[in-house]
Motif scaffolding. Structure first.
Motif: not given
Length: 219
Positions: A95-102, A114-129
């Protein structure tokens, strides 16, 4: 990559998986979402056993207690829209985790199979470490997970990577194992043997996003 197939040992998880697959029970979208959420809680519990812990002293009304508590900086990322109930289940435990959505979806080309994967929306905090938990209920071809992981790379390099899924096809698991870092852990509640000609898991359960939130217009 280390794969943790939770269904390899019988537990109450079997009940939730069977209800997700059942064509009569899955018509209840609220129950469908709740079962995915409960599976997320189980996966989160099992996953937590591999985390880092640090002893902390807690003051009670009658004294003090020393307890090992999770010492990971967790970022929980789910793939919209089917990943939302799974995200909620994991968040119930972290419950204390930061959150990201894509957003990552199949864009079908001229050929129907046949299909391709499309990414259109991304909200993300810093992931370093940090400890990244990437939640996607269905691993069919594995391409959505890879596209999501590639999109997250500009936000930093996680110390640990955990993938959480409800059902996956063996072909998708092989693909993910080949393309994700070696130290990645995959937590999954059922592994199915095959994909059909359109890239859907067999026997699977159908379209998890539609079953959870209603049918969508196709792109």
């Amino acid at each position: 990559m280390t794969i943790h197939n939770i269904a390899s040992q019988n537990s109450v998880l079997n009940t939730f998986i069977s209800e997700l697959r059942d064509i009569t029970i899955q018509k209840d979208s609220m129950r469908f979402r709740r079962n995915i959420e409960r599976i997320g809680e189980i996966l989160g519990y099992e996953m937590s056993k591999t985390f880092d812990y640090k002893e902390q002293t807690i003051t009670t009304p009658l004294g003090k207690s020393t307890t090992p508590l999770i010492d990971n900086d967790i970022v929980l990322c789910s793939i919209l829209r089917a990943g939302v109930p799974l995200h909620n289940g994991l968040l119930n435990y972290f419950d204390t985790a930061e959150n990201a959505f894509i957003s990552a979806y199949r864009h079908h080309l001229k050929e129907p199979e046949s299909f391709e994967i499309v990414v259109e929306y991304l909200a993300c905090p810093d992931l370093e470490g940090k400890t990244l938990i990437l939640a996607d209920p269905m691993i069919a071809t594995g391409q959505s997970l890879l596209a999501t992981f590639e999109a997250l790379k500009p936000f930093g390099t996680p110390k640990n990577i955990h993938l959480a899924a409800v059902i996956g096809a063996q072909e998708g698991l092989d693909f993910v194992s080949e393309h994700f870092p070696e130290h990645t852990h995959l937590w999954i509640s059922a592994v199915d043997p095959a994909l059909d000609s359109k890239g859907y898991i067999v026997p699977g359960l159908g379209d998890a996003g539609d079953l959870a939130f209603g049918k969508k217009l196709q792109h």
